[in-house]
Design an enzyme around this catalytic site. Structure first.
Site, mmCIF file in Angstrom:
data_model
loop_
_atom_site.group_PDB
_atom_site.id
_atom_site.type_symbol
_atom_site.label_atom_id
_atom_site.label_comp_id
_atom_site.label_asym_id
_atom_site.label_seq_id
_atom_site.Cartn_x
_atom_site.Cartn_y
_atom_site.Cartn_z
ATOM 1 N N ALA A 69 10.712 2.544 -1.112
ATOM 2 C CA ALA A 69 10.738 1.802 -0.465
ATOM 3 C C ALA A 69 9.146 1.979 -0.023
ATOM 4 C CB ALA A 69 11.125 2.460 0.977
ATOM 5 N N GLY A 70 8.601 0.953 0.123
ATOM 6 C CA GLY A 70 6.964 0.571 0.469
ATOM 7 C C GLY A 70 7.456 -0.789 1.692
ATOM 8 N N HIS A 90 -24.272 -8.837 -11.646
ATOM 9 C CA HIS A 90 -25.117 -8.002 -12.049
ATOM 10 C C HIS A 90 -24.442 -7.722 -13.664
ATOM 11 C CE1 HIS A 90 -25.303 -5.778 -8.596
ATOM 12 N NE2 HIS A 90 -25.349 -4.126 -9.446
ATOM 13 N N GLY A 91 -24.094 -9.129 -14.299
ATOM 14 C CA GLY A 91 -24.019 -9.074 -15.715
ATOM 15 C C GLY A 91 -23.308 -8.339 -16.284
ATOM 16 N N ILE A 132 1.541 9.411 -0.151
ATOM 17 C CA ILE A 132 0.675 9.850 0.514
ATOM 18 C C ILE A 132 -0.313 9.982 0.536
ATOM 19 C CG2 ILE A 132 1.138 10.813 2.840
ATOM 20 C CD1 ILE A 132 3.878 8.621 2.136
ATOM 21 N N THR A 156 6.086 5.691 2.726
ATOM 22 C CA THR A 156 6.589 5.277 1.532
ATOM 23 C C THR A 156 7.138 6.281 1.125
ATOM 24 O OG1 THR A 156 4.013 3.925 1.657
ATOM 25 C CG2 THR A 156 5.595 3.884 -0.165
ATOM 26 N N GLU A 185 -0.656 -0.033 3.724
ATOM 27 C CA GLU A 185 -0.772 -0.917 4.949
ATOM 28 C C GLU A 185 -0.404 -2.722 5.215
ATOM 29 O OE1 GLU A 185 -3.201 1.691 8.339
ATOM 30 O OE2 GLU A 185 -3.846 2.432 6.817
ATOM 31 N N GLN A 191 -20.500 -10.024 -10.958
ATOM 32 C CA GLN A 191 -21.196 -11.250 -12.079
ATOM 33 C C GLN A 191 -22.636 -11.203 -11.299
ATOM 34 O OE1 GLN A 191 -18.678 -12.909 -13.029
ATOM 35 N NE2 GLN A 191 -19.673 -14.582 -13.917
HETATM 36 C C1 LIG Z 1 -3.784 4.486 -2.884
HETATM 37 C C2 LIG Z 1 -2.907 4.316 -2.020
HETATM 38 C C3 LIG Z 1 -2.679 5.054 -0.757
HETATM 39 C C4 LIG Z 1 -1.319 5.067 0.308
HETATM 40 N N1 LIG Z 1 -1.578 5.556 1.298
HETATM 41 C C5 LIG Z 1 -0.331 5.711 2.201
HETATM 42 C C6 LIG Z 1 0.269 7.071 3.040
HETATM 43 O O1 LIG Z 1 -1.309 7.202 3.263
HETATM 44 N N2 LIG Z 1 1.044 6.702 3.881
HETATM 45 C C7 LIG Z 1 2.099 5.998 3.342
HETATM 46 O O2 LIG Z 1 3.839 6.073 3.737
HETATM 47 N N3 LIG Z 1 2.137 5.036 2.348
HETATM 48 C C8 LIG Z 1 0.656 4.892 1.356
HETATM 49 N N4 LIG Z 1 0.452 4.142 0.838
HETATM 50 C C9 LIG Z 1 1.462 3.502 -0.299
HETATM 51 C C10 LIG Z 1 1.459 2.101 0.415
HETATM 52 O O3 LIG Z 1 1.856 1.622 1.621
HETATM 53 C C11 LIG Z 1 2.825 0.792 -0.431
HETATM 54 O O4 LIG Z 1 2.023 0.910 -1.250
HETATM 55 C C12 LIG Z 1 2.559 -0.526 0.514
HETATM 56 O O5 LIG Z 1 3.093 -0.717 1.422
HETATM 57 C C13 LIG Z 1 3.577 -1.094 -1.144
HETATM 58 O O6 LIG Z 1 4.931 -0.537 -0.716
HETATM 59 P P1 LIG Z 1 5.037 -0.981 -2.579
HETATM 60 O O7 LIG Z 1 4.240 -0.174 -2.963
HETATM 61 O O8 LIG Z 1 6.137 -0.007 -2.434
HETATM 62 O O9 LIG Z 1 5.284 -1.868 -2.757
HETATM 63 P P2 LIG Z 1 6.518 -3.125 -2.991
HETATM 64 O O10 LIG Z 1 7.068 -3.047 -1.131
HETATM 65 O O11 LIG Z 1 7.715 -2.767 -3.911
HETATM 66 O O12 LIG Z 1 6.359 -4.495 -3.463
HETATM 67 C C14 LIG Z 1 6.394 -5.062 -4.329
HETATM 68 C C15 LIG Z 1 5.164 -6.749 -4.107
HETATM 69 O O13 LIG Z 1 6.596 -7.075 -3.671
HETATM 70 C C16 LIG Z 1 5.547 -7.466 -2.911
HETATM 71 N N5 LIG Z 1 7.018 -8.066 -1.374
HETATM 72 C C17 LIG Z 1 7.840 -7.116 -0.834
HETATM 73 N N6 LIG Z 1 8.636 -7.584 -0.550
HETATM 74 C C18 LIG Z 1 8.612 -9.133 0.179
HETATM 75 C C19 LIG Z 1 8.939 -10.181 1.078
HETATM 76 N N7 LIG Z 1 9.849 -9.807 1.595
HETATM 77 N N8 LIG Z 1 8.260 -11.105 0.348
HETATM 78 C C20 LIG Z 1 6.988 -11.992 -0.035
HETATM 79 N N9 LIG Z 1 6.571 -10.708 -0.974
HETATM 80 C C21 LIG Z 1 7.122 -8.818 -0.937
HETATM 81 C C22 LIG Z 1 5.052 -6.926 -2.335
HETATM 82 O O14 LIG Z 1 4.507 -7.665 -1.646
HETATM 83 C C23 LIG Z 1 4.212 -6.530 -3.345
HETATM 84 O O15 LIG Z 1 3.533 -7.712 -4.131
HETATM 85 C C24 LIG Z 1 -0.633 4.553 -0.328
HETATM 86 C C25 LIG Z 1 -0.390 3.146 -1.629
HETATM 87 C C26 LIG Z 1 -1.677 3.654 -2.390
HETATM 88 C C27 LIG Z 1 -1.422 3.204 -3.363
#
Ligand SMILES: Cc1cc2nc3c(=O)[nH]c(=O)nc-3n(C[C@H](O)[C@H](O)[C@H](O)COP(=O)(O)OP(=O)(O)OC[C@H]3O[C@@H](n4cnc5c(N)ncnc54)[C@H](O)[C@@H]3O)c2cc1C
Length: 384
Positions: free
Chosen positions: A130-131, A339-340, A158, A126, A364, A337
């Protein structure tokens, strides 16, 4: 069909359950409050094989099947969400791709430290921009300069890098090659130019360290390429398929913990002259939680079983993670819920479980992306 664990899986489950309930669960509230993993307990996980879940006996691991690996993450999640996330990420996102795509030399070089209990591994996909859309959004580049890859860019969210000897990093290595223009590269965390920012402040899973990374002309030798150049996106998607079984298992563990707490409380708390467990409204919530947890567990074990048959398990893993993470949300909601007002207090574990499970419909693969993955497979399989 056989719905029973085999004798080995059963013994493994008992051993991991006992370890987690004795060593981890009593520390879970402190792990959350202090935002620090119990590193001494993680050290003790190494001889049990909990830090080498995907590693074959020949490579020094326990040689487990995938159901046993899922059982382990489920039991860790039942005891402590933060530890479960870090151990799931270590096994599913770092050790797994190293085992699947690493050369004999890479496995010999890196696995011992990763299995020792002194470190946890990390995978950096991530980025701030880009996620879900890694293919469209990843900007981190690695340029082949003959004897070294030179990496520039940043990664966000990460898990584990501050505890890791290495971070497997998704880089763009050939912009013109589209989805075949990415590579996974092993970056040791002592490489000059790599900065691991302070841990993020999060809603839950506070003990599991999450960091932003920056790569400023980080040089790593050419032999740090994992597998073939250009295969990074395909390797990533296959790693995430496996990781989703782990996150599904973690969701089952957290949901089970919510149910355990809700049952205990419902038997103790009295209203209108009887334990609240005697009220039908409470019983229905417990019945729904219990039924959904069973369904989630079966989906997780089934995805694990399909993986072990060496069949394509992407759809099954997506279904398991989607259902289990959303079932965990519902179970944690109902546990509060039941546990109130006390459920809203940090004095009771359900408050932490509610915060911890919240990540699981996001990391993921978000629920939305998983539905897209499943729908594509369902539509693709349709005769019309
Ligand atoms: C505590 C934590 C640990 C993590 N650990 C890791 C790690 O070890 N390594 C790593 O690489 N990443 C890690 N991540 C990142 C995580 O995998 C991403 O946050 C996740 O993949 C979503 O990406 P984004 O946050 O960029 O959301 P976005 O991709 O920006 O999405 C935002 C919203 O839009 C929706 N959306 C996006 N595209 C579409 C589509 N085509 N159709 C419909 N809805 C869509 C999504 O479902 C979401 O609701 C971690 C995140 C957290 C919070």
């Amino acid at each position: 069909m056989d719905f029973q664990l085999n004798a080995e899986q059963h013994m493994w489950q008992e051993a991991v359950h006992d370890f987690c309930q004795t060593e981890l669960k009593p520390r879970a509230a402190r792990t959350d409050a202090e935002a620090k993993l119990p590193l001494d307990v993680i050290k003790k996980m190494a001889p049990l094989g909990l830090l080498a879940l995907p590693v074959a006996e020949a490579d020094g691991g326990p040689g487990l099947d995938t159901i046993s690996a899922a059982i382990a993450i489920e039991e860790i999640g039942r005891a402590c969400g933060s530890t479960a996330l870090s151990v799931a990420a270590h096994n599913g996102l770092c050790v797994s791709p190293l085992v699947a795509f690493g050369s004999t030399e890479q496995k010999a070089k890196y696995l011992p430290a990763l299995m020792s209990g002194n470190t946890l591994g990390a995978l950096a996909l991530t980025e701030p921009g880009a996620g879900s859309d890694l293919a469209g959004g990843v900007q981190t580049t690695a340029v082949d300069e003959g004897d070294a890859w030179v990496i520039n860019g940043s990664k966000a969210w990460i898990t584990n890098p501050s505890l890791a000897p290495l971070i497997i990093t998704l880089c763009r290595t050939d912009r013109a090659a589209g989805t075949h223009g990415f590579s996974l590269i092993i970056v040791e965390t002592n490489r000059p130019g790599l900065t691991i920012s302070p841990p993020e402040k999060k809603m839950g899973l506070k003990g599991s360290p999450t960091h932003m990374l920056t790569f400023d002309h980080v040089h790593v030798p050419c032999e740090n390429l994992l597998g073939e150049a250009g295969q990074g996106l395909q390797q990533t998607l296959s790693t995430l398929d496996g990781g989703r079984i782990g996150i599904g298992a973690m969701a089952v563990g957290l949901a089970q913990a919510a149910l355990d707490e809700a049952i205990r409380y419902a038997k103790e708390r009295q209203t209108f002259g009887q334990p609240i467990a005697q009220h039908q409204a409470i019983q229905h919530m417990l019945a729904d939680m219990s039924t959904e947890i069973e369904a989630a567990r079966l989906l997780v074990y089934r995805a694990a079983w399909v993986k072990d048959q060496r069949a394509n398990f992407g759809k099954e893993a997506a279904m398991a993670k989607l259902f289990a993470s959303e079932a965990a949300e519902r179970a944690a909601f109902k546990a509060i819920q039941i546990h109130g007002g006390y459920g809203y207090s940090a004095e009771f574990p359900v408050e932490r479980i509610y915060r911890d499970q919240r990540l699981l419909t996001i990391g993921e693969g978000t629920s939305e992306i998983l539905r897209t993955v499943i729908a594509r497979r369902v539509l693709g399989a349709s005769p019309t």
